[in-house]
Design an enzyme around this catalytic site. Structure first.
Site, PDB file in Angstrom:
ATOM      1  N   ASP A 110       0.852  -1.188   0.000  1.00 56.18           N
ATOM      2  CA  ASP A 110       0.000   0.000   0.000  1.00 56.18           C
ATOM      3  C   ASP A 110       0.890   1.242   0.000  1.00 56.18           C
ATOM      4  OD1 ASP A 110      -2.164   1.669   0.146  1.00 56.18           O
ATOM      5  OD2 ASP A 110      -2.891   0.948   2.079  1.00 56.18           O
ATOM      6  N   ASP A 125      -3.221   2.551  -5.815  1.00 53.16           N
ATOM      7  CA  ASP A 125      -2.116   2.607  -4.857  1.00 53.16           C
ATOM      8  C   ASP A 125      -1.969   1.381  -3.965  1.00 53.16           C
ATOM      9  OD1 ASP A 125      -4.445   3.109  -3.457  1.00 53.16           O
ATOM     10  OD2 ASP A 125      -3.580   4.659  -2.188  1.00 53.16           O
ATOM     11  N   GLU A 126      -2.628   0.286  -4.268  1.00 49.03           N
ATOM     12  CA  GLU A 126      -2.450  -0.910  -3.445  1.00 49.03           C
ATOM     13  C   GLU A 126      -2.709  -2.170  -4.261  1.00 49.03           C
ATOM     14  OE1 GLU A 126      -5.344  -1.747  -0.358  1.00 49.03           O
ATOM     15  OE2 GLU A 126      -6.730  -0.277  -1.220  1.00 49.03           O
TER      16      GLU A 126
END
Length: 419
Positions: A33, A127-128
């Protein structure tokens, strides 16, 4: 317990530090993350702001916070918070507008790093992602924690941002661990210590426990994951239903059979907009539907997809929200088709009421190569050809190079309550 949960007291033994790495044998699942992703991307070119509270958000009165760096979070600022609230909490914060397109570019680079290490990558958002590195250990000559360190180093060196990594034997534990690793750290949950990691945590840490479910469980006197694990299934079923009870009971015992899902097909694509002032003018609403339809159609064509079901989302001034949908005879990626369907749905759903938010979504997605059904009410092929040509022009000259005439000079939002 959210994605940025602090490491609870007594959990330091799970954190990787200089000279200490917990046993990661059998822990092939990673959750990676990015830390304050949108803010971190913006700060790459503004190093003088790194130690100041920085908030990425739109400028409209109803905009919400997209991202806040860690100094801003110390004031209580969080993503999805109304900007007005963020300004009250952090009056000296630096507010930056989002740079559209930049975050997707950085995300592609980060995901490419993941895929160099293992083909088993499941992106959850820009983003993860989950990674299964079990099959890459021998090839890379690394342990799972070693791969986590490699990922953090490459993301920092190649993209100038930091990330946190959770390492575990099951997916949802890896996700919990990455939240506890923030910012810029690694937490490893040894396979043999999964239950000792889980059981002291509050029930809200379990995947799928929202506010209502938590209230139901707490009424039964269940406060920790250990309580869920010890509760008879029959008791849980009465509180949350059969499927949820079995799901939560399994997680509380550290069981999560889900593997990493590679290239999970998208089920729908959409876009929405919140007006600065509530709107009831049909011309304003239809123009916004056109803008949203253009965005959705362009996204469909870029991904090589078409969809058969067009839906709209309408949130009224009193926050009441409705959705309406219509299934077409054949799949489409043409903005004109999406827009005309959305306008018809809006006319049925809204009769002079003030609208706060509009959304357009296309569902039932298939690949372009799948056979199309010929119908007599489809637009002439030249509309799709024109939109494809516009895509090419926009890719060369920018997103504003070619737009429908009605979007070139948008009329200002009329004052609240004006027809």
């Amino acid at each position: 317990m959210g994605r940025n949960a602090a490491l609870p007291a007594g959990y330091e033994r799970f954190r990787v530090s200089a000279g200490h790495t917990p046993d990661d044998t059998g822990c092939g699942l990673l959750h990676v993350d990015m830390d304050a992703f949108f803010a971190a991307v913006e700060l790459r070119t503004r190093p003088e702001l790194v130690d100041k509270p920085v908030i990425v958000a739109g400028a409209g009165p109803r905009s919400v916070v997209t991202s806040a760096n860690y100094p801003a979070r110390e004031y209580g600022v969080r993503a999805a918070m109304p900007v007005a609230v963020a300004r009250r909490l952090c009056p000296h914060g630096v507010f930056l507008p989002p740079t559209h397109g930049l975050y997707g570019e950085v995300s592609k680079g980060v995901m490419a790093i993941f895929r160099e290490l293992t083909p088993l990558v499941e992106p959850l958002s820009l983003d993860e992602a989950f990674l299964d590195v079990s099959g890459a250990l021998r090839r890379l000559g690394e342990t799972p924690a070693g791969i986590a360190a490699l990922i953090r180093r490459r993301v920092r060196d190649e993209h100038g941002i930091t990330c946190s990594v959770g390492v575990a034997s099951v997916k949802f534990v890896a996700k919990l661990a990455s939240g506890m690793a923030k910012p810029d750290g690694v937490v490893v949950v040894p396979a043999g210590q999964t239950l000792s990691f889980l059981h002291p945590l509050p029930i809200s840490a379990l995947w799928g426990v929202g506010k209502k479910t938590e209230e139901n469980l707490r009424r039964l006197g269940l406060a920790t994951i250990a309580d869920i694990a010890a509760a008879p299934l029959a008791r849980l079923r009465k509180a949350v239903g059969n499927a949820a009870a079995e799901h939560l009971h399994a997680l509380a015992h550290g069981r999560d059979e889900r593997g990493v899902v590679v290239d999970s097909p998208e089920k729908s694509l959409g876009a929405e907009h919140t007006f600065d002032t509530d709107q009831r003018d049909p011309r304003v609403l239809e123009r916004e539907l056109l803008r949203l339809s253009e965005r959705v159609a362009e996204s469909l064509r870029r991904r090589g997809l078409r969809g058969r079901t067009v839906s709209i989302k309408v949130r009224f001034a009193d926050f009441r929200t409705i959705t309406r949908a219509r299934t077409l005879p054949a799949g489409t990626d043409v903005a004109r088709v999406i827009h005309s369907t959305a306008v018809a749905l809006l006319a049925e759903a809204v009769a002079g009421a003030e609208v706060r938010l509009l959304g357009v979504r296309v569902e039932g997605l298939t690949g372009e190569a799948e056979p199309e059904q010929l119908t007599f009410d489809q637009p002439a092929p030249r509309w799709r050809d024109a939109e494809l040509a516009a895509d090419v022009a926009r890719s060369k000259f920018g997103s504003a190079a070619v737009r429908p005439a009605s979007l070139l000079v948008p009329a200002p939002d009329p004052p609240r309550g004006e027809p």
